[in-house]
Scaffold this motif. Structure first.
Motif, PDB file in Angstrom:
ATOM      1  N   LEU A 132     -18.873 -50.151  13.486  1.00 38.96           N
ATOM      2  CA  LEU A 132     -18.638 -51.251  12.543  1.00 38.96           C
ATOM      3  C   LEU A 132     -18.264 -50.722  11.161  1.00 38.96           C
ATOM      4  O   LEU A 132     -17.472 -51.329  10.442  1.00 38.96           O
ATOM      5  N   LYS A 133     -18.874 -49.582  10.799  1.00 45.99           N
ATOM      6  CA  LYS A 133     -18.656 -49.028   9.456  1.00 45.99           C
ATOM      7  C   LYS A 133     -17.541 -47.990   9.425  1.00 45.99           C
ATOM      8  O   LYS A 133     -17.287 -47.380   8.379  1.00 45.99           O
ATOM      9  N   GLY A 134     -16.886 -47.775  10.593  1.00 38.97           N
ATOM     10  CA  GLY A 134     -15.796 -46.803  10.640  1.00 38.97           C
ATOM     11  C   GLY A 134     -16.247 -45.362  10.551  1.00 38.97           C
ATOM     12  O   GLY A 134     -15.453 -44.469  10.228  1.00 38.97           O
ATOM     13  N   LEU A 135     -17.525 -45.099  10.846  1.00 39.01           N
ATOM     14  CA  LEU A 135     -18.042 -43.723  10.818  1.00 39.01           C
ATOM     15  C   LEU A 135     -17.701 -43.013  12.128  1.00 39.01           C
ATOM     16  O   LEU A 135     -17.534 -43.651  13.165  1.00 39.01           O
ATOM     17  N   PRO A 136     -17.622 -41.675  12.115  1.00 43.17           N
ATOM     18  CA  PRO A 136     -17.271 -40.960  13.348  1.00 43.17           C
ATOM     19  C   PRO A 136     -18.329 -41.128  14.443  1.00 43.17           C
ATOM     20  O   PRO A 136     -19.529 -41.114  14.173  1.00 43.17           O
ATOM     21  N   LEU A 137     -17.843 -41.275  15.672  1.00 43.31           N
ATOM     22  CA  LEU A 137     -18.718 -41.288  16.846  1.00 43.31           C
ATOM     23  C   LEU A 137     -18.670 -39.938  17.564  1.00 43.31           C
ATOM     24  O   LEU A 137     -19.611 -39.565  18.260  1.00 43.31           O
ATOM     25  N   SER A 138     -17.553 -39.234  17.410  1.00 51.10           N
ATOM     26  CA  SER A 138     -17.387 -37.945  18.096  1.00 51.10           C
ATOM     27  C   SER A 138     -16.695 -36.968  17.168  1.00 51.10           C
ATOM     28  O   SER A 138     -16.024 -37.358  16.204  1.00 51.10           O
ATOM     29  N   TYR A 139     -16.864 -35.676  17.482  1.00 52.83           N
ATOM     30  CA  TYR A 139     -16.403 -34.596  16.618  1.00 52.83           C
ATOM     31  C   TYR A 139     -15.737 -33.510  17.462  1.00 52.83           C
ATOM     32  O   TYR A 139     -15.966 -33.432  18.677  1.00 52.83           O
ATOM     33  N   PRO A 140     -14.953 -32.627  16.815  1.00 50.26           N
ATOM     34  CA  PRO A 140     -14.324 -31.536  17.573  1.00 50.26           C
ATOM     35  C   PRO A 140     -15.317 -30.719  18.408  1.00 50.26           C
ATOM     36  O   PRO A 140     -14.993 -30.323  19.522  1.00 50.26           O
ATOM     37  N   ALA A 141     -16.525 -30.480  17.889  1.00 47.18           N
ATOM     38  CA  ALA A 141     -17.486 -29.636  18.615  1.00 47.18           C
ATOM     39  C   ALA A 141     -18.377 -30.423  19.581  1.00 47.18           C
ATOM     40  O   ALA A 141     -19.216 -29.841  20.252  1.00 47.18           O
ATOM     41  N   THR A 142     -18.182 -31.747  19.653  1.00 49.92           N
ATOM     42  CA  THR A 142     -18.955 -32.504  20.645  1.00 49.92           C
ATOM     43  C   THR A 142     -18.091 -32.939  21.820  1.00 49.92           C
ATOM     44  O   THR A 142     -18.537 -32.885  22.968  1.00 49.92           O
ATOM     45  N   THR A 143     -16.855 -33.365  21.540  1.00 49.41           N
ATOM     46  CA  THR A 143     -15.983 -33.805  22.640  1.00 49.41           C
ATOM     47  C   THR A 143     -14.661 -33.057  22.693  1.00 49.41           C
ATOM     48  O   THR A 143     -13.879 -33.264  23.622  1.00 49.41           O
ATOM     49  N   GLY A 144     -14.399 -32.216  21.692  1.00 54.24           N
ATOM     50  CA  GLY A 144     -13.124 -31.498  21.665  1.00 54.24           C
ATOM     51  C   GLY A 144     -11.987 -32.306  21.076  1.00 54.24           C
ATOM     52  O   GLY A 144     -10.825 -31.899  21.122  1.00 54.24           O
ATOM     53  N   VAL A 145     -12.304 -33.442  20.494  1.00 52.98           N
ATOM     54  CA  VAL A 145     -11.281 -34.275  19.859  1.00 52.98           C
ATOM     55  C   VAL A 145     -10.733 -33.519  18.638  1.00 52.98           C
ATOM     56  O   VAL A 145     -11.455 -32.732  18.020  1.00 52.98           O
ATOM     57  N   PRO A 146      -9.442 -33.688  18.301  1.00 55.23           N
ATOM     58  CA  PRO A 146      -8.870 -32.873  17.221  1.00 55.23           C
ATOM     59  C   PRO A 146      -9.511 -33.083  15.854  1.00 55.23           C
ATOM     60  O   PRO A 146      -9.523 -32.180  15.025  1.00 55.23           O
ATOM     61  N   MET A 147     -10.012 -34.296  15.589  1.00 56.40           N
ATOM     62  CA  MET A 147     -10.640 -34.592  14.302  1.00 56.40           C
ATOM     63  C   MET A 147     -11.769 -35.592  14.544  1.00 56.40           C
ATOM     64  O   MET A 147     -11.796 -36.238  15.594  1.00 56.40           O
ATOM     65  N   PRO A 148     -12.726 -35.725  13.609  1.00 58.67           N
ATOM     66  CA  PRO A 148     -13.780 -36.729  13.812  1.00 58.67           C
ATOM     67  C   PRO A 148     -13.177 -38.100  14.077  1.00 58.67           C
ATOM     68  O   PRO A 148     -12.258 -38.528  13.382  1.00 58.67           O
ATOM     69  N   MET A 149     -13.694 -38.754  15.115  1.00 60.82           N
ATOM     70  CA  MET A 149     -13.112 -40.031  15.558  1.00 60.82           C
ATOM     71  C   MET A 149     -14.147 -41.143  15.554  1.00 60.82           C
ATOM     72  O   MET A 149     -15.259 -40.972  16.059  1.00 60.82           O
TER      73      MET A 149
END
Length: 367
Positions: free
Chosen positions: A342-359
């Motif tokens: 809701l607040k647009g804060l990251p749910l996942s990070y490069p070192a947790t899911t391998g996503v390129p940027m915090p998402m």
């Protein structure tokens, strides 16, 4: 701003719907509320097992052919019933809840094909319960090239911040699949799936003993572990991969124990889960000082004993001993993730899911 959230989680063990309420601003947890559980009926479990088989052939993630449509309706109804019962039992109203975090039931997780499918009709659920529902948490991560799992690490970090103990700390969640969150101070957050959690053991118990699971690990405690089989199985490429990495519940379904006494099979599969978790130690930046076990596997005393043997001299403790509600943690996490979304804060990070940027992620369905 603090929000009252209700998280709903139906995990890979296919046992039922967990519910948990928390007060959170998406960064910290101010208060733990009540939690609840609504088991799946035998018919619902059977539908979901069929859905897992059918989902392998899905052409696209929003397709619901045949049994999948029926299973999705069953999941939606089960969650609506669970919320209605929870509200009644705890004498609250829909207006008391700001947002519901609805994970849905995973039937396929193939991040390498940018496919992750959680069934459950969020729009129908929102109309039934008269509360806004955030859902489809994993899709944005997978679409951006992430593994789409695990998603609970940001909540594990919020929980461990209150412990004030020296790191590194690892939180192990053992559901159908086992996953870890490695926390070292406020900045280092690493996460991944480690291998089978309860899935192989539960399926084996169902097949050989017509039991849904090995209660407290009592059956495995009577058997002998085949360490040679574990050593061979750990040679599969997945176990040498560094984090982040993730699994589908059935990724190790092809592993066969052969013709062994059931107690030996249960003992070996329980030890395999522990060995796969311990296999992560050389792949982490530092050797962890303490391990906190949550999820259904935390109640398996044989599994806890196996973990202590394979992870010494680190401490291993069940999350309940810290006052955490082990069965409710994943449901709490999806309430926490709904607030973050809701607040647009990251749910996942490069070192947790391998996503390129915090998402960030999640989609809102309104009543």
């Amino acid at each position: 701003m603090m929000l009252t959230t209700l998280g709903l989680m139906s995990g890979t063990s296919l046992d039922g719907v967990d519910l948990a309420m928390i007060e959170t601003d998406g960064r910290t947890v101010r208060k733990f509320g009540p939690s609840g559980y609504r088991p799946y009926t035998e018919r619902e479990k059977s539908l979901l097992r069929q859905a897992l088989t059918e989902a392998v052939h899905l052409p696209q993630r929003d397709a619901r052919p045949g049994i999948l449509r029926e299973a999705e309706e069953a999941v939606t109804v089960a969650h609506a019933e669970a919320v209605a019962a929870f509200i009644a039992q705890n004498r609250i109203t829909p207006e008391d809840i700001d947002i519901v975090g609805f994970h849905g039931q995973t039937v396929l997780h193939r991040p390498e094909k940018k496919m992750t499918v959680q069934i459950g009709d969020a729009a129908a659920l929102a109309r039934a319960i008269r509360i806004p529902v955030m859902h489809d948490f994993r899709a944005a991560d997978v679409e951006a090239g992430g593994q789409g799992a695990p998603f609970v690490p940001v909540y594990h970090r919020a929980l461990t911040q209150s412990l004030e103990r020296e790191g590194p700390i690892v939180v192990v969640n053992i559901g159908g699949v086992a996953n870890i969150t490695y926390i070292d101070g406020a900045d280092t957050l690493i996460a991944c799936d480690t291998g089978p959690g309860n899935a192989l053991l539960d399926d084996f118990m169902f097949r050989t003993m017509h039991a849904p699971f090995d209660c407290e690990g009592r059956f495995a405690a009577q058997g002998r572990v085949d360490e040679a089989w574990i050593k061979r199985s750990l040679e599969l490429p997945f176990f040498a991969l560094p984090p982040p990495k993730s699994l589908d519940r059935n990724d190790f379904g092809a592993l066969r124990l052969g013709d062994v006494p059931p107690a030996d099979g249960a003992a070996t599969l329980t030890a395999f889960t522990a060995a796969a978790i311990a296999r992560m130690v050389p792949l982490l930046p530092k050797v962890p000082k303490s391990w906190i076990v949550c999820g259904g596997g935390a109640r398996n005393l044989t599994l806890i004993r196996n973990l202590r043997e394979r992870l010494e001299p680190a401490t291993v403790e069940a999350s309940e001993t810290l006052g955490w509600a082990s069965d409710a943690i994943e449901a709490q996490a999806f309430g926490f993730l709904a607030a973050r979304g809701l607040k647009g804060l990251p749910l996942s990070y490069p070192a947790t899911t391998g996503v390129p940027m915090p998402m960030t992620g999640g989609v809102i369905a309104r009543p």
